[in-house]
Scaffold this motif. Structure first.
Motif: not given
Length: 276
Positions: A3-16, A65-69
């Motif tokens: 996803k475009n990091n400007a529009n991301i609402e939730e992280y792609v990788d959900q590993d906690t 993508t997650d890190l960028s967001a």
């Protein structure tokens, strides 16, 4: 497709399961000491806050993508108390590790900045700073040459006694922090403000000096207006009047620099007139 990091609402990788070890956490809160190093009037403390968060964010977010967001989120406007900022950092790291939605993290930052700023300013500027400074100033007036060093030592010992534990507390508290903060911030700020004002009152009597030169000659003696009249009404009433006068001027919108200039010029004029 990412996803475009400007529009991301939730992280792609959900590993906690990211491992935020003690060394990494220590690096993070040490970096937070520079939270105001890049202070600016567009985003305030955002650059310093982001700098402190980067090591942990890189460990948490393996997806680019997650890190960028996340980096973009934490470079937004941010401003709170430098004393208690590690509490927010701990909570936010817990939220990031738990892969909370970006809007949830943003909402916490926006909601917590004000209360933490109010608590921190009341605690540091109105309580701890006046107390440690007055102790060191008293020592310096008594001829202790290392008075300034004693101030720096006391001030920073108190700061670190708060700085690190609240980071750990915030991290353990996680999402529950916002509700607790909203419940306790008003009472804590009020208590710290009362203590701070008490200290300021003591400092007024101890360090503000005003000496009138007005005397009235009487038969066989001299009546000193300050010692024999004003101080009999209330000891140190003149320093109190000066402090209240400065406070009133500042509350009317006159800058502290202008108030100091008024005091300097007024003192010189009144001295040459024989009043002071």
């Amino acid at each position: 497709m990412a996803k475009n990091n400007a529009n991301i609402e939730e992280y792609v990788d959900q590993d906690t399961n990211a491992n935020l070890d003690a060394k990494l956490m220590r690096q993070s809160w040490l970096r937070m000491l520079w939270v105001q190093a890049s202070f600016n009037y567009q985003r305030m403390q955002s650059s310093g806050f982001l700098y402190a968060m980067i090591p942990a964010l890189k460990r948490i977010h393996k997806n680019k993508t997650d890190l960028s967001a996340s980096l973009k989120l934490h470079n937004e406007f941010f401003n709170t108390s430098p004393w208690l900022v590690t509490f927010m950092m701990g909570v936010i790291l817990a939220m990031e590790k738990g892969k909370q939605p970006l809007e949830t993290i943003r909402s916490f930052k926006v909601a917590a900045m004000g209360p933490i700023g109010g608590i921190g300013d009341a605690m540091a500027q109105l309580t701890i700073l006046p107390i440690t400074a007055s102790i060191a100033a008293s020592l310096a007036l008594d001829g202790v040459g290392i008075g300034p060093l004693i101030f720096l030592l006391m001030f920073n010992l108190v700061r670190f006694a708060i700085y690190v534990p609240i980071f750990n507390y915030g991290y353990k508290l996680g999402l529950n922090a916002l509700g607790m903060l909203q419940q306790q911030s008003k009472a804590f700020s009020r208590g710290a403000t009362i203590v701070g004002l008490t200290v300021v009152g003591a400092l007024t009597a101890s360090f503000v000096r005003v000496k009138l030169g007005l005397e009235i000659p009487l038969t066989g003696s001299v009546l000193n207006i300050q010692q024999d009249v004003l101080d009999k009404i209330m000891p140190n009433i003149l320093p109190l009047i000066v402090v209240i006068g400065c406070y009133k001027l500042i509350m009317r919108g006159i800058s502290p620099v202008k108030v100091m200039l008024i005091m300097i010029i007024g003192s010189i004029v009144l001295h040459y007139l024989g009043v002071l």
